[in-house]
Design an enzyme around this catalytic site. Structure first.
Site, PDB file in Angstrom:
ATOM      1  N   SER A 109       6.639  -0.056  14.203  1.00  0.00           N
ATOM      2  CA  SER A 109       7.402  -0.701  14.932  1.00  0.00           C
ATOM      3  C   SER A 109       8.579  -1.550  13.411  1.00  0.00           C
ATOM      4  O   SER A 109       7.696  -2.290  12.130  1.00  0.00           O
ATOM      5  CB  SER A 109       7.155  -2.284  15.323  1.00  0.00           C
ATOM      6  OG  SER A 109       6.628  -1.351  16.606  1.00  0.00           O
TER       7      SER A 109
ATOM      8  N   LYS B 273       9.913  -6.372  27.023  1.00  0.00           N
ATOM      9  CA  LYS B 273       8.976  -7.170  25.987  1.00  0.00           C
ATOM     10  C   LYS B 273       9.916  -8.459  25.960  1.00  0.00           C
ATOM     11  O   LYS B 273      11.086  -8.719  24.928  1.00  0.00           O
ATOM     12  CB  LYS B 273       9.297  -6.551  24.656  1.00  0.00           C
ATOM     13  CG  LYS B 273       8.110  -5.161  24.500  1.00  0.00           C
ATOM     14  CD  LYS B 273       8.655  -4.512  23.542  1.00  0.00           C
ATOM     15  CE  LYS B 273       7.204  -5.496  22.289  1.00  0.00           C
ATOM     16  NZ  LYS B 273       7.990  -4.350  20.937  1.00  0.00           N
TER      17      LYS B 273
ATOM     18  N   ARG C 100      -0.525  -0.265  25.816  1.00  0.00           N
ATOM     19  CA  ARG C 100      -0.205  -2.044  24.948  1.00  0.00           C
ATOM     20  C   ARG C 100      -0.428  -2.997  26.125  1.00  0.00           C
ATOM     21  O   ARG C 100      -0.028  -2.959  27.556  1.00  0.00           O
ATOM     22  CB  ARG C 100       1.330  -1.657  24.980  1.00  0.00           C
ATOM     23  CG  ARG C 100       1.857  -3.126  23.862  1.00  0.00           C
ATOM     24  CD  ARG C 100       3.293  -2.462  24.151  1.00  0.00           C
ATOM     25  NE  ARG C 100       4.220  -3.837  23.866  1.00  0.00           N
ATOM     26  CZ  ARG C 100       5.006  -4.991  24.192  1.00  0.00           C
ATOM     27  NH1 ARG C 100       3.974  -4.448  25.973  1.00  0.00           N
ATOM     28  NH2 ARG C 100       5.182  -6.648  24.126  1.00  0.00           N
TER      29      ARG C 100
END
Lengths: 216, 216
Positions: B112, B141, B43
């Site tokens: 997600s 996040k 990521r």
């Protein structure tokens, strides 16, 4: 195919979310297609992949109906998923050899290459055309760097066999000079996206380009 | 395959450029693999596709050697180009049905999905697993939103047949509770990437998860 591709690259209208108050990218793009634009490039630098996919789906239907090409900037996956004709990648994007690996035969790959060396590398990796610029000073791309001029277009065009497209600060007044320097075509952002009349602006941009590209 | 996939999803170590002073993502990821991590997700939210591709190439070699899975976040094209095992997409990324269209058979797609409705939609579109979270409060996040708790994990797990992975604020202390709620596994960022000893942290995270997932 090469001559046909060259002909269709004579004007690439690159989209920009900054396309005037109250106007939508899809509407301006449609006006450009009605004005004869042979190619569009969907460029959405700050949008999510989902937004890009949604707009790409709309534009691929429009370009197909108009007999024009659709390129998607940066997102090769979006281009492939919506059935676009190709993708345009910069030097910071997916390397063209990597993109070529996942693309079906006939999928077009354009690569930004500011120098003869980068252009030759892109050609060797499988690019179908290279974009060189900014030819002139431009306000559309904050990170575009100094203008390279038509002399650079000529050097890049002399270095590769694939078509070269000039981009950056292209207007109705200077587009022909870019082709005279050896480019197969020009890519424009503001000259169409922020034109008062995008349809008329596209027609006007094409007028001085057509005789030159008829050379094949 | 499903049981095997479920087993390999019991711990997904998600990379983060913020992995401690003087440490590189690839080194921390390698330590996690040595510690037994059965899956990594690359990521790189603010990196270019080129940087992501370069790191993905390194990690795919590492995960293959370790017998682990590599997922690439968001960039399905990068995942396909480097030969990763799959990609993980959020609700703002390439829609899973679009990703499925360009992926070869066996390519894994995680999505997600914060609600049972989104999870069912993802399953219907071809997702191989769904990620739900943030289960607990997280600092990794910025846009993660409020914690949804293990109760939400249970509801999502009850809504779909594909494996569910909990993410967000997962630590050695609470990982088992996420599996008890019905998840096949957990995904962690900070608990490994910013651990003093990522190798030991991975081993510690796996310890309470193994007996549960042995249920198959």
């Amino acid at each position: 195919m090469t001559a046909e591709l060259r002909e269709r690259l004579r004007l690439i209208v690159v989209t920009d979310p900054d396309c005037g108050p109250g106007r939508e990218v899809a509407h301006v793009a449609r006006a450009a297609l009605r004005g004869g634009a042979p190619a569009l490039q969907l460029r959405m630098k700050d949008a999510s992949a989902r937004e890009t996919t949604e707009l790409a789906r709309i534009l691929v239907a429009e370009t197909r109906a108009a007999g024009a090409l659709l390129f998607v900037n940066d997102r090769v996956d979006v281009a492939l998923a919506v059935g676009a004709d190709g993708a345009h990648v910069g030097q910071d994007d997916l390397p063209v050899a990597a993109a070529r690996r996942i693309a079906p035969p006939g999928f077009l790959l354009g690569v930004s290459a500011e120098t003869p060396e980068l252009a030759r590398a892109a050609e060797a990796e499988g690019a179908d055309y290279v974009g060189v610029g900014p030819v002139y000073v431009t306000g559309s791309k904050a990170d575009a760097g100094d203008a390279v001029g038509t002399e650079r277009v000529a050097r890049v065009a002399a270095a590769v066999r694939i078509p070269v497209v000039g981009i950056g600060g292209i207007t109705i007044g200077n587009a022909a000079a870019v082709l005279h320097a050896g480019a197969a075509g020009v890519a424009v952002i503001g000259a169409v996206m922020r034109a008062d009349d995008p349809h008329a602006a596209t027609r006007s941009l094409l007028a001085p380009l057509a005789p030159l590209t008829a050379r094949g």
